[in-house]
Design an enzyme around this catalytic site. Structure first.
Site, PDB file in Angstrom:
ATOM      1  N   TYR A  52     -15.482   6.969 -12.321  1.00 49.51           N
ATOM      2  CA  TYR A  52     -14.925   5.831 -11.575  1.00 49.51           C
ATOM      3  C   TYR A  52     -15.277   4.516 -12.284  1.00 49.51           C
ATOM      4  O   TYR A  52     -14.422   3.656 -12.493  1.00 49.51           O
ATOM      5  CB  TYR A  52     -15.468   5.854 -10.139  1.00 49.51           C
ATOM      6  N   LYS A  97     -12.947   1.504 -14.216  1.00 48.36           N
ATOM      7  CA  LYS A  97     -12.994   0.048 -14.014  1.00 48.36           C
ATOM      8  C   LYS A  97     -13.181  -0.681 -15.340  1.00 48.36           C
ATOM      9  O   LYS A  97     -12.647  -1.773 -15.546  1.00 48.36           O
ATOM     10  CB  LYS A  97     -14.118  -0.311 -13.038  1.00 48.36           C
ATOM     11  N   ASP A 140       4.489   2.991  -4.125  1.00 50.27           N
ATOM     12  CA  ASP A 140       3.492   3.460  -5.091  1.00 50.27           C
ATOM     13  C   ASP A 140       3.527   2.591  -6.344  1.00 50.27           C
ATOM     14  O   ASP A 140       4.574   2.466  -6.997  1.00 50.27           O
ATOM     15  CB  ASP A 140       3.809   4.920  -5.437  1.00 50.27           C
ATOM     16  N   ASP A 157       0.882  -1.180   0.000  1.00 55.28           N
ATOM     17  CA  ASP A 157       0.000   0.000   0.000  1.00 55.28           C
ATOM     18  C   ASP A 157       0.915   1.224   0.000  1.00 55.28           C
ATOM     19  O   ASP A 157       2.115   1.113   0.284  1.00 55.28           O
ATOM     20  CB  ASP A 157      -0.930   0.011   1.230  1.00 55.28           C
ATOM     21  N   ILE A 158       0.324   2.380  -0.325  1.00 57.03           N
ATOM     22  CA  ILE A 158       1.114   3.614  -0.136  1.00 57.03           C
ATOM     23  C   ILE A 158       1.009   4.083   1.313  1.00 57.03           C
ATOM     24  O   ILE A 158       1.788   4.906   1.748  1.00 57.03           O
ATOM     25  CB  ILE A 158       0.692   4.779  -1.087  1.00 57.03           C
ATOM     26  N   GLY A 172      -6.324   1.242  -5.328  1.00 57.40           N
ATOM     27  CA  GLY A 172      -6.944   2.127  -6.304  1.00 57.40           C
ATOM     28  C   GLY A 172      -7.806   3.167  -5.605  1.00 57.40           C
ATOM     29  O   GLY A 172      -7.878   3.213  -4.381  1.00 57.40           O
ATOM     30  N   ASN A 206     -19.113  -3.086  -9.577  1.00 57.34           N
ATOM     31  CA  ASN A 206     -20.487  -3.032 -10.119  1.00 57.34           C
ATOM     32  C   ASN A 206     -20.727  -1.720 -10.865  1.00 57.34           C
ATOM     33  O   ASN A 206     -21.636  -1.641 -11.692  1.00 57.34           O
ATOM     34  CB  ASN A 206     -21.503  -3.228  -8.994  1.00 57.34           C
ATOM     35  N   HIS A 207     -19.887  -0.708 -10.601  1.00 58.94           N
ATOM     36  CA  HIS A 207     -20.101   0.581 -11.266  1.00 58.94           C
ATOM     37  C   HIS A 207     -19.675   0.560 -12.743  1.00 58.94           C
ATOM     38  O   HIS A 207     -19.940   1.517 -13.464  1.00 58.94           O
ATOM     39  CB  HIS A 207     -19.419   1.692 -10.474  1.00 58.94           C
TER      40      HIS A 207
HETATM   41  N1  LIG Z   1     -15.507  -1.720  -0.990  1.00 61.21           N
HETATM   42  C1  LIG Z   1     -16.427  -2.015  -1.920  1.00 61.21           C
HETATM   43  O1  LIG Z   1     -17.601  -2.289  -1.622  1.00 61.21           O
HETATM   44  C2  LIG Z   1     -16.002  -2.046  -3.372  1.00 61.21           C
HETATM   45  C3  LIG Z   1     -16.996  -2.216  -4.343  1.00 61.21           C
HETATM   46  C4  LIG Z   1     -16.631  -2.286  -5.685  1.00 61.21           C
HETATM   47  C5  LIG Z   1     -15.276  -2.179  -6.027  1.00 61.21           C
HETATM   48  N2  LIG Z   1     -14.341  -2.003  -5.063  1.00 61.21           N
HETATM   49  C6  LIG Z   1     -12.932  -1.860  -5.467  1.00 61.21           C
HETATM   50  O2  LIG Z   1     -12.147  -2.741  -4.691  1.00 61.21           O
HETATM   51  C7  LIG Z   1     -10.876  -2.164  -4.401  1.00 61.21           C
HETATM   52  C8  LIG Z   1     -10.653  -2.155  -2.896  1.00 61.21           C
HETATM   53  O3  LIG Z   1     -11.722  -1.453  -2.306  1.00 61.21           O
HETATM   54  P1  LIG Z   1     -11.568  -0.805  -0.854  1.00 61.21           P
HETATM   55  O4  LIG Z   1     -12.937  -0.484  -0.384  1.00 61.21           O
HETATM   56  O5  LIG Z   1     -10.668  -1.659  -0.015  1.00 61.21           O
HETATM   57  O6  LIG Z   1     -10.797   0.553  -1.230  1.00 61.21           O
HETATM   58  P2  LIG Z   1      -9.941   1.486  -0.240  1.00 61.21           P
HETATM   59  O7  LIG Z   1      -9.986   2.858  -0.817  1.00 61.21           O
HETATM   60  O8  LIG Z   1     -10.365   1.292   1.168  1.00 61.21           O
HETATM   61  O9  LIG Z   1      -8.453   0.914  -0.384  1.00 61.21           O
HETATM   62  C9  LIG Z   1      -7.658   1.129  -1.505  1.00 61.21           C
HETATM   63  C10 LIG Z   1      -6.208   1.192  -1.042  1.00 61.21           C
HETATM   64  O10 LIG Z   1      -5.380   1.371  -2.208  1.00 61.21           O
HETATM   65  C11 LIG Z   1      -4.273   2.160  -1.829  1.00 61.21           C
HETATM   66  N3  LIG Z   1      -3.691   2.765  -3.040  1.00 61.21           N
HETATM   67  C12 LIG Z   1      -4.277   3.676  -3.869  1.00 61.21           C
HETATM   68  N4  LIG Z   1      -3.422   4.012  -4.860  1.00 61.21           N
HETATM   69  C13 LIG Z   1      -2.291   3.283  -4.668  1.00 61.21           C
HETATM   70  C14 LIG Z   1      -1.056   3.190  -5.365  1.00 61.21           C
HETATM   71  N5  LIG Z   1      -0.806   3.944  -6.462  1.00 61.21           N
HETATM   72  N6  LIG Z   1      -0.105   2.352  -4.904  1.00 61.21           N
HETATM   73  C15 LIG Z   1      -0.333   1.605  -3.768  1.00 61.21           C
HETATM   74  N7  LIG Z   1      -1.478   1.662  -3.057  1.00 61.21           N
HETATM   75  C16 LIG Z   1      -2.450   2.494  -3.508  1.00 61.21           C
HETATM   76  C17 LIG Z   1      -4.861   3.190  -0.866  1.00 61.21           C
HETATM   77  O11 LIG Z   1      -3.862   3.757  -0.043  1.00 61.21           O
HETATM   78  C18 LIG Z   1      -5.899   2.373  -0.115  1.00 61.21           C
HETATM   79  O12 LIG Z   1      -5.402   1.883   1.124  1.00 61.21           O
HETATM   80  C19 LIG Z   1     -10.881  -0.757  -5.033  1.00 61.21           C
HETATM   81  O13 LIG Z   1     -10.240  -0.814  -6.288  1.00 61.21           O
HETATM   82  C20 LIG Z   1     -12.356  -0.469  -5.224  1.00 61.21           C
HETATM   83  O14 LIG Z   1     -12.566   0.391  -6.343  1.00 61.21           O
HETATM   84  C21 LIG Z   1     -14.678  -1.919  -3.753  1.00 61.21           C
END
Ligand SMILES: NC(=O)c1ccc[n+]([C@@H]2O[C@H](COP(=O)([O-])OP(=O)(O)OC[C@H]3O[C@@H](n4cnc5c(N)ncnc54)[C@H](O)[C@@H]3O)[C@@H](O)[C@H]2O)c1
Length: 262
Positions: free
Chosen positions: A134, A138, A50, A33-34, A72, A110-111
């Site tokens: 967004y 995806k 990163d 993670d970052i 992401g 889902n988006h």
């Molecule tokens: N949570 C949901 O219900 C849901 C639903 C659909 C899709 N998603 C997708 O699933 C993934 C995880 O979801 P989440 O809720 O845990 O998201 P989140 O935002 O909680 O976690 C994403 C993590 O990615 C890290 N990150 C971002 N850019 C980075 C980079 N360049 N290098 C390294 N780390 C980086 C961030 O620091 C963060 O901790 C995401 O891609 C999100 O779009 C989530």
């Protein structure tokens, strides 16, 4: 032999849960993670950095069996942020996966199909209908996954994740909920499956009201949770975002900035 799994976004919502679910040491985990990643366990290595850095990605994936890519931007914030973290970083990751022949389990959403009306039944081959920039990011990710499988043989499973919550808490979740145990099962099936090739999977629990039909299931995903168990409590709780959020699958993302008149 124990598999080596890279988990990106390990400090995020889903990443933290998967890390905890795998705390029994069933996989050798490379966590990325970052953001800071906390205390390290015996079966873990920590890789704060990163993913937009191609050299960092290459080193991270070298010798791994699969990468579970949860890093992401998960909201419809600024376009620049989506381009940087959902597009550029993903491309770096796929280049590294190509170099080191690593399977990618990609967090789509889902988006990507959020402008379908809730009642419309679709399978994973339906045309994409993103509900936001967004969602478009995806779709782009799914296209990169397809490209890297077709041209370079990188195996990819794209997970169109629904609503990842401990428990469903609004009406929309009767369709879209993905429970924590089902997400664990789904991710592990992606890791363990033989020759999945390129596949889109709906990341959703066995919800009675779900309209996503998984036509092909080469990984053997069989969810167990059902949001209907919570229906008495949540069927009366409106989806956040108003009437349009009730109409479209993408909920509040679909309703936001909606200006169509007919
Ligand atoms: N949570 C949901 O219900 C849901 C639903 C659909 C899709 N998603 C997708 O699933 C993934 C995880 O979801 P989440 O809720 O845990 O998201 P989140 O935002 O909680 O976690 C994403 C993590 O990615 C890290 N990150 C971002 N850019 C980075 C980079 N360049 N290098 C390294 N780390 C980086 C961030 O620091 C963060 O901790 C995401 O891609 C999100 O779009 C989530």
């Amino acid at each position: 032999m124990m598999k080596t799994i890279v988990l990106t976004g390990a400090a995020g919502n889903i990443g933290k849960v998967l890390r905890e679910q795998w705390s029994d040491g069933r996989y050798q985990l490379r966590l990325n993670d970052i953001k800071p990643l906390g205390e390290i366990a015996a079966h873990e290595t920590l890789h704060v950095g990163d993913l937009r850095d191609a050299d960092f990605c290459a080193e991270l994936l070298k010798g791994a069996d699969a990468v579970v890519h949860m890093a992401g931007i998960g909201t419809d914030l600024e376009l620049d942020l989506l381009i940087e973290h959902n597009l550029k970083a993903l491309l770096c990751l796929y280049q590294a996966a190509r170099t080191h022949a690593v399977r990618v389990i990609y967090a789509s959403s889902n988006h990507a199909i959020g402008m379908y009306e809730c009642k419309t039944e679709i399978d994973e081959h339906a045309a994409v209908r993103p509900d936001s920039l967004y969602g478009v990011s995806k779709v782009w990710g799914e296209a990169i996954a397809r490209l890297y499988f077709d041209k370079h043989g990188v195996e990819s499973i794209c997970l169109r994740i629904g609503s990842f919550e401990v428990e469903p808490f609004e009406r929309r979740h009767l369709q879209t909920w993905l429970s924590h145990p089902d997400m664990q099962h789904l991710t592990e099936r992606c890791i363990e499956a033989h020759n999945p090739g390129f596949q889109i999977m709906y990341g959703v629990s066995a919800n009675t009201r779900n309209c996503w039909r998984q036509r092909d299931n080469p990984i053997g995903y069989h969810p167990q949770s059902n949001a209907e168990d919570f229906a008495d409590r949540i069927a009366g709780i409106p989806t956040r975002g108003g009437p349009l959020a009730e109409l479209f699958l993408g909920g509040g993302f679909a309703a936001s900035d909606y200006s169509r008149k007919t």
